[in-house]
Scaffold this motif. Structure first.
Motif, PDB file in Angstrom:
ATOM      1  N   LYS A 193       1.292  -1.364  -0.153  1.00  0.00           N
ATOM      2  CA  LYS A 193      -0.288  -0.119   0.355  1.00  0.00           C
ATOM      3  C   LYS A 193       0.853   1.210   0.072  1.00  0.00           C
ATOM      4  O   LYS A 193       2.253   1.045   0.268  1.00  0.00           O
ATOM      5  CB  LYS A 193      -1.019  -0.406   1.065  1.00  0.00           C
ATOM      6  CG  LYS A 193      -1.905  -1.029   1.314  1.00  0.00           C
ATOM      7  CD  LYS A 193      -2.796  -1.308   1.420  1.00  0.00           C
ATOM      8  CE  LYS A 193      -4.008  -1.917   1.300  1.00  0.00           C
ATOM      9  NZ  LYS A 193      -3.510  -3.094   2.414  1.00  0.00           N
ATOM     10  N   LYS A 194       0.321   2.213  -0.016  1.00  0.00           N
ATOM     11  CA  LYS A 194       0.906   3.735  -0.011  1.00  0.00           C
ATOM     12  C   LYS A 194       0.924   4.375   1.311  1.00  0.00           C
ATOM     13  O   LYS A 194      -0.121   4.401   1.682  1.00  0.00           O
ATOM     14  CB  LYS A 194       0.460   4.943  -1.069  1.00  0.00           C
ATOM     15  CG  LYS A 194       0.719   3.749  -2.531  1.00  0.00           C
ATOM     16  CD  LYS A 194       0.114   5.054  -3.343  1.00  0.00           C
ATOM     17  CE  LYS A 194       0.624   4.774  -5.026  1.00  0.00           C
ATOM     18  NZ  LYS A 194       0.112   5.576  -5.764  1.00  0.00           N
ATOM     19  N   VAL A 195       1.657   5.091   1.692  1.00  0.00           N
ATOM     20  CA  VAL A 195       2.022   6.033   2.698  1.00  0.00           C
ATOM     21  C   VAL A 195       2.134   7.088   2.288  1.00  0.00           C
ATOM     22  O   VAL A 195       2.750   8.053   1.723  1.00  0.00           O
ATOM     23  CB  VAL A 195       3.275   5.732   3.704  1.00  0.00           C
ATOM     24  CG1 VAL A 195       3.015   6.345   4.977  1.00  0.00           C
ATOM     25  CG2 VAL A 195       3.265   3.918   3.588  1.00  0.00           C
ATOM     26  N   LEU A 220      13.334   7.118   6.689  1.00  0.00           N
ATOM     27  CA  LEU A 220      13.433   5.471   7.461  1.00  0.00           C
ATOM     28  C   LEU A 220      12.492   4.428   6.305  1.00  0.00           C
ATOM     29  O   LEU A 220      12.151   3.786   5.794  1.00  0.00           O
ATOM     30  CB  LEU A 220      12.757   6.027   8.685  1.00  0.00           C
ATOM     31  CG  LEU A 220      12.204   4.892  10.262  1.00  0.00           C
ATOM     32  CD1 LEU A 220      13.795   4.014   9.612  1.00  0.00           C
ATOM     33  CD2 LEU A 220      12.240   5.025  11.544  1.00  0.00           C
ATOM     34  N   LEU A 221      11.104   5.315   6.097  1.00  0.00           N
ATOM     35  CA  LEU A 221      10.234   5.010   4.957  1.00  0.00           C
ATOM     36  C   LEU A 221      10.726   4.878   3.569  1.00  0.00           C
ATOM     37  O   LEU A 221      10.602   3.843   3.308  1.00  0.00           O
ATOM     38  CB  LEU A 221       8.970   5.781   5.552  1.00  0.00           C
ATOM     39  CG  LEU A 221       7.852   5.695   6.710  1.00  0.00           C
ATOM     40  CD1 LEU A 221       7.107   6.415   6.708  1.00  0.00           C
ATOM     41  CD2 LEU A 221       7.210   4.496   6.761  1.00  0.00           C
ATOM     42  N   ILE A 222      11.594   5.897   3.515  1.00  0.00           N
ATOM     43  CA  ILE A 222      12.058   5.865   2.075  1.00  0.00           C
ATOM     44  C   ILE A 222      13.246   4.264   1.750  1.00  0.00           C
ATOM     45  O   ILE A 222      13.225   3.398   0.967  1.00  0.00           O
ATOM     46  CB  ILE A 222      12.693   6.990   1.845  1.00  0.00           C
ATOM     47  CG1 ILE A 222      12.094   7.679   1.576  1.00  0.00           C
ATOM     48  CG2 ILE A 222      13.298   6.568   0.665  1.00  0.00           C
ATOM     49  CD1 ILE A 222      12.631   9.489   1.446  1.00  0.00           C
ATOM     50  N   LYS A 223      13.666   3.747   2.819  1.00  0.00           N
ATOM     51  CA  LYS A 223      14.446   3.244   3.143  1.00  0.00           C
ATOM     52  C   LYS A 223      13.781   2.355   3.102  1.00  0.00           C
ATOM     53  O   LYS A 223      13.740   0.856   2.601  1.00  0.00           O
ATOM     54  CB  LYS A 223      15.667   3.003   4.419  1.00  0.00           C
ATOM     55  CG  LYS A 223      16.134   1.599   4.616  1.00  0.00           C
ATOM     56  CD  LYS A 223      17.370   2.278   5.638  1.00  0.00           C
ATOM     57  CE  LYS A 223      18.492   0.957   5.714  1.00  0.00           C
ATOM     58  NZ  LYS A 223      19.270   0.858   4.943  1.00  0.00           N
ATOM     59  N   ALA A 224      12.588   1.381   3.687  1.00  0.00           N
ATOM     60  CA  ALA A 224      11.770   0.593   3.933  1.00  0.00           C
ATOM     61  C   ALA A 224      10.974   0.491   2.847  1.00  0.00           C
ATOM     62  O   ALA A 224      10.369  -0.804   2.513  1.00  0.00           O
ATOM     63  CB  ALA A 224      11.219   0.786   5.359  1.00  0.00           C
ATOM     64  N   ILE A 225      10.126   1.324   2.208  1.00  0.00           N
ATOM     65  CA  ILE A 225       9.519   1.276   1.544  1.00  0.00           C
ATOM     66  C   ILE A 225       8.996   1.654  -0.467  1.00  0.00           C
ATOM     67  O   ILE A 225       8.056   2.002  -1.200  1.00  0.00           O
ATOM     68  CB  ILE A 225       8.152   1.911   1.798  1.00  0.00           C
ATOM     69  CG1 ILE A 225       7.513   2.726   2.655  1.00  0.00           C
ATOM     70  CG2 ILE A 225       7.336   0.469   2.806  1.00  0.00           C
ATOM     71  CD1 ILE A 225       6.131   2.998   2.591  1.00  0.00           C
ATOM     72  N   GLY A 226      10.590   2.801  -0.106  1.00  0.00           N
ATOM     73  CA  GLY A 226      10.536   3.586  -1.443  1.00  0.00           C
ATOM     74  C   GLY A 226       9.545   4.398  -1.887  1.00  0.00           C
ATOM     75  O   GLY A 226       9.324   5.487  -0.980  1.00  0.00           O
ATOM     76  N   LYS A 227       9.824   4.177  -3.287  1.00  0.00           N
ATOM     77  CA  LYS A 227       8.152   5.077  -4.369  1.00  0.00           C
ATOM     78  C   LYS A 227       6.631   4.627  -3.689  1.00  0.00           C
ATOM     79  O   LYS A 227       5.720   5.681  -3.615  1.00  0.00           O
ATOM     80  CB  LYS A 227       8.375   4.764  -5.222  1.00  0.00           C
ATOM     81  CG  LYS A 227       9.439   5.124  -5.890  1.00  0.00           C
ATOM     82  CD  LYS A 227       9.328   6.225  -6.912  1.00  0.00           C
ATOM     83  CE  LYS A 227      11.135   6.961  -6.937  1.00  0.00           C
ATOM     84  NZ  LYS A 227      11.623   7.774  -7.615  1.00  0.00           N
ATOM     85  N   GLN A 228       6.862   3.386  -2.326  1.00  0.00           N
ATOM     86  CA  GLN A 228       5.109   3.601  -1.602  1.00  0.00           C
ATOM     87  C   GLN A 228       4.907   5.009  -1.319  1.00  0.00           C
ATOM     88  O   GLN A 228       4.116   4.938  -0.741  1.00  0.00           O
ATOM     89  CB  GLN A 228       5.191   2.065  -1.186  1.00  0.00           C
ATOM     90  CG  GLN A 228       5.183   1.288  -2.030  1.00  0.00           C
ATOM     91  CD  GLN A 228       5.235   0.100  -1.306  1.00  0.00           C
ATOM     92  OE1 GLN A 228       6.088  -0.525  -0.729  1.00  0.00           O
ATOM     93  NE2 GLN A 228       4.179   0.003  -0.332  1.00  0.00           N
TER      94      GLN A 228
END
Ligand code: XMP
Length: 326
Positions: free
Chosen positions: A37-39, A55-63
């Protein structure tokens, strides 16, 4: 309901090693929670939202979709740094909105500080919600809540926090740093590769320069304030004061005085220097600034900033003067 209490056994994150462990755990948890999903994240460029973004870029990139709203009350170079660090270096999914005109038009003629805060807070939410409504498939909202926000949610910060997001935004929250103290957030941020000056940035009020351009904001006085503030920051950086002083800035009141420049009468505003030290912002003391540096700063501001013809130093501790002038 997520757990909002820091376990007593949780070790204070003071080293890169401990930060790495925290980051690995969070990346794992975020991926498990978010899946495909997207955040959405409101990225102000402050320490907390920047660390959450990295942190989120590391975890889920472009999501992750970051929205940076420039309300026109940012310090010099701040929005540019958000675009550089997140849009270019980290290749984030970043939406940049220059809403300067919307904010400044609404603020025109408004001199009451609380009204100014309300307008800025409400408009921020409006701009952000408008952007969110254009996006499809967002399931989560990320927030840079940190542990002191939870501990003090009935205190000063709650009253001050104009950046709260609309309740009708029906997203599940992602708050990966909510159990961390500020010093830990900084260690995590540096370990994630964010620039030192972003991670160790002094506190900056949500309404930004809006509460330092005293009284009714005008574009010319706001620009003068931004330039004078940039000179103060540059000189504090160069002279080793940036790490010693907790908060330092310029306020520009809506007063003109007589001056003289190039043998002509030169009416201008005063730039007021405020530089304080504090532990919790409830009380504050005055940091001594060497006189030669004060003379140098005065010279630079009066020569380089159109519209400023005097520089004053605020020597008032808190109490009785609050840190901000408004
Ligand atoms: P005062 O002026 O009350 O400030 O001594 C204490 C600390 O709070 C910051 N501050 C704000 N932060 N929104 C914020 O997010 C606000 O409206 C606001 N007003 C003051 C101030 O910069 C200082 O660090």
């Amino acid at each position: 309901m997520q757990n909002n209490k820091r376990p007593e056994t949780m070790q204070r994150i003071t080293t890169t090693e401990l930060a790495k462990t925290f980051i690995d755990e969070q990346v794992h948890e975020i991926r498990a929670k978010v899946q495909d999903k997207k955040v959405l994240l409101a990225l102000s460029g402050g320490v907390d939202s920047s660390v959450v973004a990295a942190l989120l870029i590391k975890a889920i990139g472009k999501q992750l979709v970051c929205v940076h709203v420039n309300h026109g009350l940012m310090r010099k170079g701040e929005s540019e740094q958000v675009i550089d660090v997140f849009g270019k270096n980290l290749d984030a999914n970043l939406i940049y909105i220059d809403a300067t005109d919307r904010f400044l038009d609404l603020l025109a003629g408004v001199s009451d500080p609380e009204k100014k805060r309300k307008i800025i807070g409400a408009e921020f939410i409006k701009v952000f919600a408008e952007e969110a409504a254009k996006l499809e498939g967002i399931a989560f909202l990320a927030q840079g809540t940190i542990y002191p926000d939870i501990l003090e949610s009935n205190g000063v910060k709650a009253h001050h926090n104009v950046g709260g997001l609309p309740k009708e935004m029906n997203f599940e929250l992602v708050e990966p740093i909510k159990l961390l103290f500020k010093d830990e957030v900084r260690v995590v941020g540096e370990t994630l590769g964010l620039p030192h000056n972003m991670v160790y940035r002094q506190p900056f009020p949500g309404p930004g320069l809006g509460v330092r351009c005293l009284g009714a904001i005008t574009r010319d006085r706001l620009n003068a304030l931004r330039e004078a503030d940039a000179i103060l920051r540059e000189e504090f950086d160069r002279n080793g004061l940036a790490d010693k002083v907790w908060q330092y800035f310029i306020a520009v009141p809506d007063i003109k005085s007589t001056g003289v420049k190039d043998n002509k009468r030169y009416e201008g505003w005063p730039a007021i220097i405020r530089a304080v030290n504090t532990k919790d912002a409830m009380t504050a003391s005055i940091e001594e600034i060497p006189y030669p540096l004060l003379h140098h700063i005065t010279n630079r501001i009066t020569c380089e900033v159109p519209g400023i013809n005097r520089v004053l130093l605020d020597l008032t501790p808190k109490p009785v003067g609050t840190i901000e002038w408004e």
